[in-house]
Design an enzyme around this catalytic site. Structure first.
Site, PDB file in Angstrom:
ATOM      1  N   CYS A  79     -19.337  -6.525   3.895  1.00 58.61           N
ATOM      2  CA  CYS A  79     -18.832  -5.320   4.090  1.00 58.61           C
ATOM      3  C   CYS A  79     -17.393  -5.319   3.400  1.00 58.61           C
ATOM      4  O   CYS A  79     -17.026  -6.162   3.042  1.00 58.61           O
ATOM      5  CB  CYS A  79     -18.542  -5.424   5.622  1.00 58.61           C
ATOM      6  SG  CYS A  79     -17.746  -3.850   6.220  1.00 58.61           S
ATOM      7  N   CYS A 109       0.937  -1.422  -0.036  1.00 58.19           N
ATOM      8  CA  CYS A 109       0.210   0.102  -0.031  1.00 58.19           C
ATOM      9  C   CYS A 109       1.022   1.292   0.001  1.00 58.19           C
ATOM     10  O   CYS A 109       1.619   1.415   0.824  1.00 58.19           O
ATOM     11  CB  CYS A 109      -1.010   0.171   1.143  1.00 58.19           C
ATOM     12  SG  CYS A 109      -1.991   1.406   1.264  1.00 58.19           S
ATOM     13  N   CYS A 141     -19.357   2.004   8.867  1.00 57.81           N
ATOM     14  CA  CYS A 141     -18.698   1.110  10.056  1.00 57.81           C
ATOM     15  C   CYS A 141     -17.403   1.908  10.215  1.00 57.81           C
ATOM     16  O   CYS A 141     -16.385   2.066   9.395  1.00 57.81           O
ATOM     17  CB  CYS A 141     -18.338  -0.391   9.562  1.00 57.81           C
ATOM     18  SG  CYS A 141     -17.401  -0.998  10.528  1.00 57.81           S
ATOM     19  N   CYS A 159       0.257   4.854   6.871  1.00 64.55           N
ATOM     20  CA  CYS A 159      -0.396   4.744   8.363  1.00 64.55           C
ATOM     21  C   CYS A 159       0.793   3.961   9.159  1.00 64.55           C
ATOM     22  O   CYS A 159       1.297   2.690   8.892  1.00 64.55           O
ATOM     23  CB  CYS A 159      -1.545   3.882   8.003  1.00 64.55           C
ATOM     24  SG  CYS A 159      -2.545   4.388   6.603  1.00 64.55           S
ATOM     25  N   ARG A 165     -17.914  -2.891  18.067  1.00 67.12           N
ATOM     26  CA  ARG A 165     -17.053  -4.232  17.841  1.00 67.12           C
ATOM     27  C   ARG A 165     -15.865  -4.236  18.669  1.00 67.12           C
ATOM     28  O   ARG A 165     -14.944  -3.202  18.453  1.00 67.12           O
ATOM     29  CB  ARG A 165     -16.857  -4.204  16.290  1.00 67.12           C
ATOM     30  CG  ARG A 165     -16.101  -5.628  16.064  1.00 67.12           C
ATOM     31  CD  ARG A 165     -16.298  -5.770  14.393  1.00 67.12           C
ATOM     32  NE  ARG A 165     -17.748  -5.705  13.984  1.00 67.12           N
ATOM     33  CZ  ARG A 165     -17.912  -4.922  12.772  1.00 67.12           C
ATOM     34  NH1 ARG A 165     -17.371  -3.964  12.639  1.00 67.12           N
ATOM     35  NH2 ARG A 165     -19.192  -4.847  12.590  1.00 67.12           N
ATOM     36  N   CYS A 174       0.231   0.568  10.286  1.00 66.24           N
ATOM     37  CA  CYS A 174       0.046  -0.741   9.319  1.00 66.24           C
ATOM     38  C   CYS A 174       0.985  -1.541   8.711  1.00 66.24           C
ATOM     39  O   CYS A 174       1.938  -0.941   7.923  1.00 66.24           O
ATOM     40  CB  CYS A 174      -0.981  -0.106   8.298  1.00 66.24           C
ATOM     41  SG  CYS A 174      -1.578  -1.450   7.152  1.00 66.24           S
TER      42      CYS A 174
HETATM   43  N1  SAM Z   1      -6.656   0.314   3.351  1.00 65.17           N
HETATM   44  C1  SAM Z   1      -8.158   0.576   3.643  1.00 65.17           C
HETATM   45  C2  SAM Z   1      -8.065   1.871   4.853  1.00 65.17           C
HETATM   46  O1  SAM Z   1      -7.025   2.127   5.406  1.00 65.17           O
HETATM   47  O2  SAM Z   1      -9.258   2.205   4.974  1.00 65.17           O
HETATM   48  C3  SAM Z   1      -8.515  -0.636   4.297  1.00 65.17           C
HETATM   49  C4  SAM Z   1      -7.807  -1.570   5.166  1.00 65.17           C
HETATM   50  S1  SAM Z   1      -7.189  -0.922   6.647  1.00 65.17           S
HETATM   51  C5  SAM Z   1      -5.956  -2.245   7.269  1.00 65.17           C
HETATM   52  C6  SAM Z   1      -8.521  -1.052   7.788  1.00 65.17           C
HETATM   53  C7  SAM Z   1      -8.478  -0.546   9.270  1.00 65.17           C
HETATM   54  O3  SAM Z   1      -7.678  -1.577   9.965  1.00 65.17           O
HETATM   55  C8  SAM Z   1      -7.423   0.745   9.574  1.00 65.17           C
HETATM   56  O4  SAM Z   1      -8.226   1.802   9.409  1.00 65.17           O
HETATM   57  C9  SAM Z   1      -7.119   0.603  10.944  1.00 65.17           C
HETATM   58  O5  SAM Z   1      -7.907   1.018  11.821  1.00 65.17           O
HETATM   59  C10 SAM Z   1      -7.006  -1.120  11.321  1.00 65.17           C
HETATM   60  N2  SAM Z   1      -5.808  -1.471  11.326  1.00 65.17           N
HETATM   61  C11 SAM Z   1      -4.769  -1.637  10.610  1.00 65.17           C
HETATM   62  N3  SAM Z   1      -3.485  -2.136  11.218  1.00 65.17           N
HETATM   63  C12 SAM Z   1      -4.001  -2.038  12.560  1.00 65.17           C
HETATM   64  C13 SAM Z   1      -3.141  -2.680  13.551  1.00 65.17           C
HETATM   65  N4  SAM Z   1      -1.768  -3.033  13.277  1.00 65.17           N
HETATM   66  N5  SAM Z   1      -3.671  -2.849  14.670  1.00 65.17           N
HETATM   67  C14 SAM Z   1      -5.096  -2.435  14.791  1.00 65.17           C
HETATM   68  N6  SAM Z   1      -5.659  -1.969  13.933  1.00 65.17           N
HETATM   69  C15 SAM Z   1      -5.168  -1.662  12.585  1.00 65.17           C
HETATM   70 FE1  SF4 Z   2      -2.595   1.178   3.233  1.00 59.35          FE
HETATM   71 FE2  SF4 Z   2      -2.727   0.070   5.614  1.00 59.35          FE
HETATM   72 FE3  SF4 Z   2      -3.209   2.553   5.504  1.00 59.35          FE
HETATM   73 FE4  SF4 Z   2      -5.263   0.833   4.780  1.00 59.35          FE
HETATM   74  S1  SF4 Z   2      -4.449   1.324   6.736  1.00 59.35           S
HETATM   75  S2  SF4 Z   2      -4.270   2.744   3.719  1.00 59.35           S
HETATM   76  S3  SF4 Z   2      -3.709  -0.840   3.950  1.00 59.35           S
HETATM   77  S4  SF4 Z   2      -1.205   1.540   5.138  1.00 59.35           S
END
Ligand code: SAM
Ligand code: SF4
Ligand code: DTB
Length: 340
Positions: free
Chosen positions: A130, A54, A190, A58, A262, A61
């Protein structure tokens, strides 16, 4: 009956969040019982349909290309693989199937057409479907709705103030715009966030302030405990305590009585007792299945054992629409069948 409000002040939310924890739980449990069937918990399953690589940054992530993590990167899965996974999740007792893609945003291309097919397929087997695909616009939201999408996950993640410390590649306002497009298309929103990223209590309260003052409260509010992943900037964050989860969940429950709250990422590290406190505080939904998107999660069997111990039953699909027309077993029967 407590009223549904959209005018909560920061002071009010702070007073609730900071109240003595047992009082807070009691109040939340009372609101919970006014609006929801006691002991019913929604079981959702997640599948990462496109993993890693990606472009976003973030900090939490493991799927961001710029961090060196262990995730098994793969392009968009085949529709058949996804539908088989959905059927398996349904057979195991899940009623909501959530497909996640490591995309910054939805683009109008062949991959999006494939996702629309997946949505049609999963909705066709009678599951609430979803997606979480990143940012999208009104037109893309309408296409997802037409294909049968029930809900879209797009988290605020944290407060507006702390957001820039976590993500620099898109703004808080971008997030709100996407949420607005989802709402406009009549798709259930959500949206929730993560705790344990180094934010303050004021940031947690700030995020709940934004969520609870949306014109329509999210249909579901995921509360994630950070799963620290090696290679990400937040890898060394200390674990959040169960009391922090309880405070977040209980406050969300009181502010947004009708929402499904949740208990999301972080359950792998929690005992049954910890989770029981969260259910008592108003959580009524979980992700089940041995992987979240990329990190471990308790498997179905373990969760069904927990449901048995706590006297919980899985919530049926489409309950807010008066139940679904598809075949499904009664919750308790299902738990017994699953744990044999
Ligand atoms: N890429 C899309 C986005 O960011 O909206 C969808 C997937 S993203 C992984 C969905 C959510 O997963 C993020 O907004 C975050 O809140 C959660 N998430 C990701 N990594 C995480 C982690 N290490 N611990 C807890 N929640 C996490
Ligand atoms: Fe990409 Fe992870 Fe951020 Fe979603 S949460 S936009 S998968 S870096
Ligand atoms: C949400 O709030 N939590 C889920 C879901 N929405 C998409 C994702 C949690 C991901 C945890 C880290 C991982 O497994 O990659």
């Amino acid at each position: 009956m407590s009223t549904i409000r959209h005018d909560w002040t920061l002071d009010e939310i702070s007073a609730i969040y900071n109240s003595p924890v047992l009082e807070l739980m009691y109040r939340a449990a009372t609101v919970h019982r006014e609006y929801h069937a006691t002991g019913e918990v929604q079981v959702c399953t997640l599948l990462s349909i496109k993993t890693g690589g990606c472009p976003e940054d973030c900090a939490y992530c493991p799927q961001a290309a710029r961090y060196n993590t262990d995730v098994q990167v793969h392009k968009l899965l085949d529709t058949k693989v996804v539908l088989d996974a959905a059927q398996k999740a349904k057979n195991a007792g899940a009623t909501r199937f959530c497909m996640g893609a490591a995309w910054r945003e939805v683009r109008d291309n062949r991959d999006f057409d494939k996702v629309l097919d997946m949505v049609r397929g999963v909705s066709g087997i009678g599951m609430e479907v979803c997606c979480t695909l990143g940012m999208l616009n009104d037109d893309q939201a309408a296409k997802l709705k037409d294909a049968g999408l029930y809900a879209y996950n797009h988290n605020l993640d944290t407060s507006e103030e702390f957001y820039d410390d976590i993500i620099s590649t898109r703004t808080y306002n971008d997030r709100l715009k996407t949420i607005n497009s989802i709402s406009n298309a009549n798709i259930s929103v959500c949206s929730g966030g993560i705790i344990g990223m180094g934010e303050t209590d004021a940031d947690r309260i700030g995020m709940l302030f934004t969520l609870s003052n949306l014109a329509i409260h999210p249909e579901s509010v995921p509360v994630n405990a950070l799963v620290p992943v090696e290679g990400t900037p937040l890898a060394d964050q200390p674990r959040v305590s169960v009391w922090e989860m309880v405070r977040m969940i209980a406050t969300a429950r009181i502010l947004m009585p009708k929402a499904m709250v949740r208990l999301s990422a972080g359950r792998e590290m929690m005992t049954t007792e910890d989770q029981a406190l969260c259910f008592m505080a108003g959580a009524n939904s979980i992700f089940s299945g041995d992987t979240l998107l990329t990190t471990p999660n308790p498997d179905f069997k373990k969760d069904m054992d927990m449901f048995k111990v706590l006297g919980l039953t899985p919530r049926e699909a489409y309950k807010n629409e008066g139940g679904c027309s598809h075949d499904h077993k009664h919750g308790e029967e299902l738990v017994n069948q699953l744990i044999g």
